[in-house]
Write an enzyme that holds these catalytic residues in place. Structure first.
Site, short mmCIF file in Angstrom:
data_model
loop_
_atom_site.label_atom_id
_atom_site.label_comp_id
_atom_site.label_asym_id
_atom_site.label_seq_id
_atom_site.Cartn_x
_atom_site.Cartn_y
_atom_site.Cartn_z
CE1 TYR A 192 -13.97 8.36 11.57
CE2 TYR A 192 -12.94 7.47 9.59
CZ TYR A 192 -13.51 7.24 11.04
OH TYR A 192 -13.79 6.01 11.42
CB SER A 238 1.29 -4.56 10.13
OG SER A 238 0.07 -4.02 9.45
CG HIS A 286 -7.90 10.53 9.19
ND1 HIS A 286 -9.23 10.69 8.81
CD2 HIS A 286 -7.53 9.87 7.91
CE1 HIS A 286 -9.79 10.24 7.80
NE2 HIS A 286 -8.76 9.59 7.06
CB THR A 290 -0.85 0.02 1.38
OG1 THR A 290 -1.54 1.32 1.60
CG2 THR A 290 -0.07 0.00 2.49
CG ASP A 291 -1.14 4.80 -0.88
OD1 ASP A 291 -1.61 4.25 -0.09
OD2 ASP A 291 -1.91 5.80 -1.82
CD GLU A 292 -3.62 3.52 4.33
OE1 GLU A 292 -3.45 3.87 5.47
OE2 GLU A 292 -4.54 2.94 3.80
CG LEU A 339 -15.09 7.17 1.68
CD1 LEU A 339 -15.73 7.79 2.97
CD2 LEU A 339 -14.12 8.08 0.80
#
Length: 352
Positions: free
Chosen positions: A215, A161, A293, A132-134, A198
């Site tokens: 949010y 993780s 966030h 993921t890009d996260e 989402l």
């Protein structure tokens, strides 16, 4: 033959369906079937002999080793992961177990199998790790998008993780020579998406007449990637990627969450108007932002286009319209996936 882990989940399930629709090569599909793994996604493959489903955990090294020895796949594609940031905040342990320990056990089983191969089979074998890009952290409004050289700065238990799993994959290549490929993708959307994320959550809440919770101020920006474009990118990386390399996969569609939800509402107003004549946007409500966030993600996918010739086929406008239409046309799938446990989770997360 290829071995796919996590192939009953959202991205993995779409990948298996697309693979078998476009190739005669069989798939061994290993999935633990947690809440987000859904065999209904694979219902069309029930009588397809090229698809062998095995219920199991990537943490089970003996099971993985047995499947490798028995079926002798030419590649392993690892989609298996816990992937929801909100859930990782409330219960990080499962994310460490699956994403870190599971990846370690999978790598070790694959390394043992690969070491026993010889000749062309060993030379052409690939382990493709989907991430993921996260893992890159967050961006300011004026920052350049994430390139493959961006430092890792994960901010949630989920992204930490996944960052750990990426590092393990990299280390197994550099230390043991395992021919690995890593892809880091932006936010996926499309058919068969479990409705805690989402876009499917907003579609289903809107149709049910429920509030559409956003949010904070709703200005969190994400790069949206249609899932079938992502599947095409993975196939291309598997086919021609250089072992040891990382490839970012993005949709070139940066959108704030609030704009995404308004777009969904507008499409629903057109395709399935409310009985009372009101606009779906009237259901939008703002809720307290989640802890830590990240404000903005954006992917620079030029390396993948430059080196392997891939770029997304869908714009956000075309992809989101296809996605909304799919959920309207597949209410049986929706009813089956939205179990009591899922409803409890949504009530807990957004009840305030």
């Amino acid at each position: 033959m290829i071995l796919v882990t996590g192939g009953a989940g959202f991205i993995g399930g779409n990948f298996v369906l697309d693979w078998l629709a476009g190739s005669n090569e069989p798939v061994i599909n290993l999935d633990k079937l947690t809440y987000a793994g859904n065999l209904d996604t694979l219902a069309s493959l029930k009588d397809v002999p090229r698809h062998l489903f095995v219920r199991g955990d990537i943490c089970d090294r003996e099971l993985v080793a047995r499947l490798l020895a028995e079926h002798k796949p030419r590649a392993v594609i690892n989609f298996a992961a816990e992937s929801h940031v909100d859930r990782s905040i409330h219960g990080p342990g499962e994310f460490i177990q699956t994403n870190v320990v599971g990846t370690f056990n999978l790598l070790e089983a694959v390394r043992g199998y690969w070491n026993e191969l010889s000749g062309e089979a060993k030379q052409t074998f690939r382990f493709l790790h989907v991430s993921t890009d996260e893992v890159y952290g967050t961006l300011s409004p004026d920052d350049a998008p994430f390139a493959e050289t961006h430092p890792y700065e994960p901010n949630s238990p989920y992204s930490a993780s996944k960052a750990a799993s990426d590092h393990l994959v990299r280390a197994w290549h550099h230390t043991y020579g395992l021919p690995v490929l890593t892809t880091n993708c932006s936010n996926n959307y499309g058919p068969y998406h479990f409705p805690e994320k989402l876009i499917p959550l907003m579609i289903l809440n809107a149709l049910a007449g429920k509030l559409l919770p956003i949010y904070g101020d709703g200005q969190q920006v994400r790069d949206w990637l249609y899932v079938k474009d992502h599947c095409a990118a993975i196939r291309r990386v598997l086919e021609a990627g250089t072992p040891g390399e990382t490839y970012n996969v993005g949709g070139w569609n940066e959108k704030p969450n609030l704009e995404v939800i308004h777009t969904i509402c507008t499409i629903l107003d057109e395709l399935k108007p409310r009985a009372d004549g009101k606009r779906y946007a009237s259901q939008i409500t703002f809720v307290q932002d989640r802890s830590g966030h990240d404000r903005r993600y954006a992917i620079d996918a030029r390396k993948l286009e430059r080196e392997l010739g891939w770029k997304p086929a869908e714009t956000f406008d075309s992809g989101i319209r296809k996605t909304v239409a799919w959920y309207l046309d597949n209410q049986d799938w929706v009813r089956n996936v939205t179990s009591g446990a899922y409803r409890d989770w949504v009530a807990t997360q957004y009840g305030a």
